[in-house]
Design an enzyme around this catalytic site. Structure first.
Site: not given
Ligand code: NAD
Length: 365
Positions: A144, A227, A255
């Site tokens: 980011y 994953d 999240d």
């Protein structure tokens, strides 16, 4: 007498509603211990835009700089959605405030009480005792914040690039936070990476192994590819105690943890900075994990628990008041166990409003 000096940034929609009652709970919890609250309110997000022309006004930054911690509500909503993206509340306030205070560590407790397992999309048989874990996410590095560019190639095609960058020192300082968190719980850390593909993850894993062996050999350190971690979170979240991971993986995994834990109205978070306050504790920003819930704003029905639990995190991490933090956490849990519920956690049964929920918590302090 100890005075707790903090900035209060309620924000938008349900932000001010839940902040008002969280301050009532904080006052009721700290007064008997002889603590005084010294807080200054300031505008942020849409409230900043409406009142002072920008989402993160300089006057708000000043209020925060003069404080030992920030208690934050939530920001944004339909009223400001048509502004240019760079001026919108979240982008123009959340990222800059994290950057300004070097808030590099995001702690999210994944807490689901046994009494609320119906709020989780997981079957109750999988989580009979609820969920209790913490996700520690690196917040200021990685893809980011790495170099970005979009370019036109010689053949006319267009190529965009985001670089993922990590320094060993950045990995070590987030490991420190994970170690402290694990020590306050069960001495277990799962480091989540993608070391089979990414060079940054190879460094991440090597650093984790060496750093934990040297500084916290009592901690049981495991590793998981991201994953697999995403699958395991949906299969059996209680196998985790403390997860530590880099920025983008943490964004997604935390999240997912939030959704398996059910209502956003119950989930708190802490973002700790590199700077220390006058107690030699981390300067931090404490906020609910959810947003401004414009769909229920103004009705007095928002769940204040996430904001109240965020205030408890502030007492723990920035003011060193562990006992009072626990007192608040126990009172929230007891109120829920005694059947006091706002609409988001009542599952169709009768529910109470924001103020009544806060009062039930105050009554149990
Ligand atoms: P949201 O989290 O505001 O709401 C999602 C759902 O959860 C809604 O149905 C809402 O009613 C419910 N909910 C959330 N908090 C609740 C609470 N305390 N009590 C009861 N119910 C609650 O997400 P959204 O609708 O996608 O976003 C609304 C606005 O909030 C957007 O502008 C978004 O950008 C912003 N947002 C801000 C932050 C932040 O300030 N850190 C975080 C997420 C979203």
């Amino acid at each position: 007498m100890k005075t707790l000096k903090f900035a209060v940034l309620p924000g938008d929609y349900i932000g001010p509603e839940v902040m008002t009652v969280a301050l009532d709970v904080l006052k009721a919890a700290t007064e008997p211990a002889g603590l005084t609250l010294d807080y200054t309110e300031a505008h942020v997000g849409g409230a900043g835009i409406d009142n002072e022309g920008k989402a993160l006004p300089e006057s708000t930054i000043k209020v925060c700089e003069e404080a030992d911690a920030i208690l934050f509500g939530s920001i944004g909503g339909p009223k400001w959605e048509n502004l240019p993206p760079a001026e919108q509340p979240e982008r123009a306030a959340l990222l800059p405030i994290r950057k300004h205070f070097s808030l590099f560590a995001n702690l999210r407790p994944g807490l689901l009480y046994k009494e609320l397992t119906d709020a989780s999309p997981l079957k109750t048989e999988r989580i009979p005792e609820g969920i209790d874990m913490v996700c520690v996410r690196e917040l200021t590095g990685g893809i980011y914040f790495g170099p970005k560019r979009t370019e036109t190639l010689p053949d006319g095609d267009i190529q965009a690039t985001d670089e993922m960058v990590y320094k060993k020192s950045e990995i070590e300082r987030i490991l420190d936070v994970a170690i402290a968190t694990a020590r306050s719980r069960n001495n277990k850390i799962c480091s989540v990476d993608k070391a089979n593909v990414l060079t940054t993850s190879v460094l991440w894993r090597k650093t984790a192994i060496e750093y934990v062996a040297k500084h916290a050999p009592e901690i049981e350190l495991t590793h998981m590819y991201v994953d697999n971690a995403a699958m395991q979170m949906a299969r059996d979240p209680n196998q985790f105690d403390v997860i530590v991971t880099e920025n983008m993986f943490g964004d997604i995994i935390s999240d997912e943890m939030g959704i398996v834990c059910g209502s956003l109205g119950m989930l708190s978070s802490a973002s700790l900075g590199t700077g220390k306050n006058k107690y030699d504790l981390p300067f931090g920003l404490y906020e609910p994990s959810g947003g401004t819930a414009p769909d229920i704003a103004g009705k007095g029905i928002a769940n204040p628990c996430a904001q109240i639990l965020s205030a408890a995190l502030m007492l723990r991490h920035s003011f060193g008041e562990e006992e009072i933090a626990q007192k608040i956490e126990k009172a929230v849990k007891q109120a829920v166990m005694d059947g006091f519920r706002t609409g988001d956690i009542s599952f169709g049964k009768p529910s109470i409003g924001t103020k009544e929920m806060a009062q039930a918590i105050i009554d149990r302090l």
